[in-house]
Design a protein around this motif. Structure first.
Motif, PDB file in Angstrom:
ATOM      1  N   PRO A 217       1.032   2.083  -5.158  1.00 40.58           N
ATOM      2  CA  PRO A 217       0.682   0.784  -4.570  1.00 40.58           C
ATOM      3  C   PRO A 217       0.831  -0.338  -5.607  1.00 40.58           C
TER       4      PRO A 217
ATOM      5  N   ASN B 173       8.486   3.714  -0.205  1.00 44.29           N
ATOM      6  CA  ASN B 173       9.272   4.927  -0.324  1.00 44.29           C
ATOM      7  C   ASN B 173      10.742   4.579  -0.139  1.00 44.29           C
TER       8      ASN B 173
ATOM      9  N   ASN C 131       8.622   8.076  -3.955  1.00 43.90           N
ATOM     10  CA  ASN C 131       7.505   7.238  -3.541  1.00 43.90           C
ATOM     11  C   ASN C 131       7.097   6.390  -4.736  1.00 43.90           C
TER      12      ASN C 131
ATOM     13  N   THR D  18       0.816  -1.222   0.000  1.00 43.41           N
ATOM     14  CA  THR D  18       0.000   0.000   0.000  1.00 43.41           C
ATOM     15  C   THR D  18       0.847   1.270   0.000  1.00 43.41           C
ATOM     16  N   TYR D  19       2.109   1.168   0.446  1.00 38.36           N
ATOM     17  CA  TYR D  19       3.000   2.326   0.510  1.00 38.36           C
ATOM     18  C   TYR D  19       4.429   1.838   0.348  1.00 38.36           C
TER      19      TYR D  19
END
Length: 152
Positions: A123, A70, A120, A67-68
Motif C-alpha cells: 500500500p 498488482n 503485488n 490500498t492494493y
C-alpha cells in the motif's frame, strides 16, 4: 488453470469491477495493454515472445491512498505456447500532475522464465495527485507499461 481460462476470468472480473465501482471516495481501476512481439537473447539462446500476451495493472484505493496494486502478464493462444519471459521484473512508478516521476518501487529481477510474471506492491500513501504506472522489463528492456490517473 489454463492461461486462456485465466485470461477470460481476468477480463470478466475486470468488467465486473468497472460495473460495480462504488460511488464516493473509493476508486478501482484495471487496465491492460498488449505486449508487442519481440526477440531477446539469454546466455546465447535466442528467445521470442509472440503476440497474444497482455500486461494488466490493477489499483484500488481512495484519494491519494492506494490500498492494493498488482501487475502481471496473461498470455493466450500462440503467446501461451512460448517459453515465457526470462530475466524479468515489474516496477511501479508514481508521477505528479506535471508527469514528473517522484517515486519508483523497483521489483526484483527474476532469472527464471515465467509465462505469467506477476507482482503485488505494498500500500502507498501518495504525497500528491498524478498517476501510477506499472512497467514490465525483460532482460533490462522495458517491454510494456500501463498507467492510471490518481485524482480527487
Amino acid at each position: 488453470m489454463s492461461h486462456l481460462a485465466r485470461l477470460t476470468a481476468s477480463l470478466v472480473a475486470a468488467g465486473g469491477l468497472i460495473i460495480t465501482i462504488p460511488s464516493g471516495a473509493s476508486a478501482t481501476a484495471v487496465g491492460s495493454t498488449p505486449i508487442r512481439t519481440f526477440d531477446y537473447s539469454i546466455g546465447g539462446v535466442s528467445m521470442k515472445v509472440p503476440t497474444g500476451c497482455m500486461f494488466t495493472h490493477a489499483v484500488r484505493g481512495s484519494g491519494r491512498k492506494i490500498t492494493y496494486q498488482n501487475a502481471g502478464v496473461d498470455c493466450a493462444f500462440v503467446g501461451a505456447l512460448s517459453s515465457g519471459f526470462c530475466n524479468w521484473r515489474i516496477d511501479f512508478t508514481y508521477a505528479d500532475t506535471n508527469n514528473k516521476t517522484y517515486r519508483t518501487s523497483r521489483g526484483a529481477t527474476h532469472q527464471e522464465c515465467k509465462i505469467d510474471p506477476m507482482r503485488n506492491n505494498s500500500p502507498q500513501r501518495l504525497p500528491r495527485y498524478g498517476k501510477t504506472c506499472a512497467h514490465l522489463y525483460v532482460n533490462s528492456v522495458r517491454r510494456a507499461a500501463q498507467c492510471h490517473h490518481v485524482t480527487k
